[in-house]
Design an enzyme around this catalytic site. Structure first.
Site, short mmCIF file in Angstrom:
data_model
loop_
_atom_site.label_atom_id
_atom_site.label_comp_id
_atom_site.label_asym_id
_atom_site.label_seq_id
_atom_site.Cartn_x
_atom_site.Cartn_y
_atom_site.Cartn_z
N MET A 1 0.82 -1.18 0.00
CA MET A 1 0.00 0.00 0.00
C MET A 1 0.86 1.24 0.00
SD MET A 1 -3.36 0.02 2.33
CE MET A 1 -4.53 -1.24 1.93
N GLY A 224 7.72 -4.26 4.59
CA GLY A 224 6.99 -3.07 4.97
C GLY A 224 5.49 -3.10 4.78
N ASP A 225 4.95 -4.16 4.16
CA ASP A 225 3.51 -4.16 3.92
C ASP A 225 2.97 -5.58 3.78
OD1 ASP A 225 1.00 -3.05 3.58
OD2 ASP A 225 1.27 -2.59 1.45
N LEU A 226 3.30 -6.44 4.75
CA LEU A 226 2.79 -7.80 4.72
C LEU A 226 1.36 -7.80 5.25
CD1 LEU A 226 5.93 -9.84 5.80
CD2 LEU A 226 4.89 -9.74 3.52
N ASN A 227 0.47 -7.23 4.45
CA ASN A 227 -0.93 -7.14 4.88
C ASN A 227 -1.72 -8.34 4.36
OD1 ASN A 227 -2.31 -6.54 2.32
ND2 ASN A 227 -1.34 -4.52 2.43
#
Length: 372
Positions: A1, A224-227
């Site tokens: 994101m 930074g963005d392991l969503n």
């Protein structure tokens, strides 16, 4: 994101190519004939799912980077080279299809009019699987995601030596967890309400209790963005009651930057809480998986509650700010907000001590019994 370079979330020009234009782009730049193409959701770039043979044997994601980030080729190079390294190390990461001149990306015009903006274009292998957001998570997959988060950062930090790596020093990048204090300038987007009051509390506590401790945390390169939309899974079990999942894909490296190991586990915990019916229990399972690879220090553990809260604040504030700028994309931008506000409020109502007790006791249980 990702949301732009430095501290400018969404002053970006998102690409807006039609499917026919995108198919022509694949043909012209990559020399592949498209048999089927469909758009994929995205935050500030434009993505297409592409098949290049009638049998569907070869599938790719055409990634068209927003105009501002397209001006940072070293950063996009670093992200792509990191994906290639992880794939070579056995992680389920996409790899680029090389363009005709042998490069991994190409700067292309987004239209035929003079002065049309230019966008960096890549064609990445398509990864199969279901986003974690669409499955009922259990302790086993939460543990696996924790292991994944630690393993990715460890490999990148120990083995990523490409010259472009220096571009990951993104000091004012709004999505770096160290930059929670930068939210002050976007908090207006929340209006005046109880939510804003909690976010202001998070920011002030972050300034006082986390920022002074950063130098004691162990540095690394963060994905930074392991969503829950950037991790794909498939089930390796026939049991519908208790499916066993494995990670089948890691997506979206656009938020990569230098940070700290504890940032990655905090980000993973926050996003795994989003869809969970029992969000406060999630952290212990993710933490156990992470610590099976990279055990946290006492200082890092002590910051975890505020780091998770800080990521909630980043996601909620930046989404609110961006939705004001781009109301046509509001539904996608505010996915996290549907449950995010409720979870952040619950964390502060229950309190740091009780939340940490739940997390740490759950993680401790794994040292005796292993993954559930």
């Amino acid at each position: 994101m990702s949301s732009g370079n430095d501290c400018q979330p969404q002053t970006l020009t998102k690409p807006a190519l039609g499917e026919r234009e995108a198919a022509e782009l694949v043909d012209r730049v990559f020399g592949l004939k498209v048999s089927w193409i469909g758009s994929l959701p995205s935050y500030d770039d434009q993505n297409f799912h592409v098949r290049v043979s009638a049998e569907g044997a070869d599938e790719y994601v055409l990634k068209i980077t927003n105009s501002e980030d397209s001006q940072e080729p070293d950063l996009i190079e670093a992200q792509t080279q990191a994906m290639m390294l992880l794939s070579a190390e056995g992680f389920p990461s996409a790899t680029p299809y090389l363009i005709k001149d042998g490069n991994i990306m190409s700067l292309e015009s987004g239209g035929t009019r003079p002065g049309s903006k230019k966008y960096m274009v890549r064609l990445l292998t398509y990864l199969p699987g279901t986003p974690v957001a669409k499955v009922a998570t259990n302790a086993q997959i939460l543990y696996e995601i924790g292991r994944l988060a630690a393993s990715v950062d460890k490999v990148l930090s120990e083995k990523f030596r490409h010259p472009s790596v220096k571009s990951l020093h993104r000091g004012q990048f709004i999505w770096n967890l160290a930059n929670v204090p930068l939210l002050d300038q976007y908090i207006y987007a929340l209006g005046q309400n109880k939510y804003r009051a909690v976010v202001e509390q998070v920011i002030e506590q972050f300034k006082g209790k986390v920022i002074p401790k950063l130098s004691s945390f162990r540095a690394c390169i963060n994905h930074g963005d392991l969503n829950d939309h950037n991790i794909l899974v498939d089930s390796s079990s026939a049991s519908l009651e208790n499916p066993q999942y494995r990670v089948s894909g890691i997506l979206d490296f656009s938020d990569m930057s230098y940070g700290y190991y504890v940032f990655e586990v905090a980000i993973a915990i926050m996003y795994m809480m989003i869809e969970s019916p029992d969000p406060l229990s999630v952290g212990g399972h993710v933490l156990a998986g992470f610590e099976s690879v990279v055990p946290l220090t006492a200082e890092e553990r002590g910051a975890l509650f505020l780091l998770v809260s800080g990521r909630f604040a980043q996601s909620l504030v930046i989404a609110a700010h961006t939705a004001l700028l781009y109301p046509e994309n509001k539904e996608y931008l505010t996915i996290t907000a549907k449950t995010g506000w409720k979870h952040l409020m619950t964390m502060f109502e229950v309190g740091q001590e009780a939340v940490e007790k739940t997390w740490f006791e759950t993680a401790q249980a794994y040292t005796h019994h292993g993954p559930a």
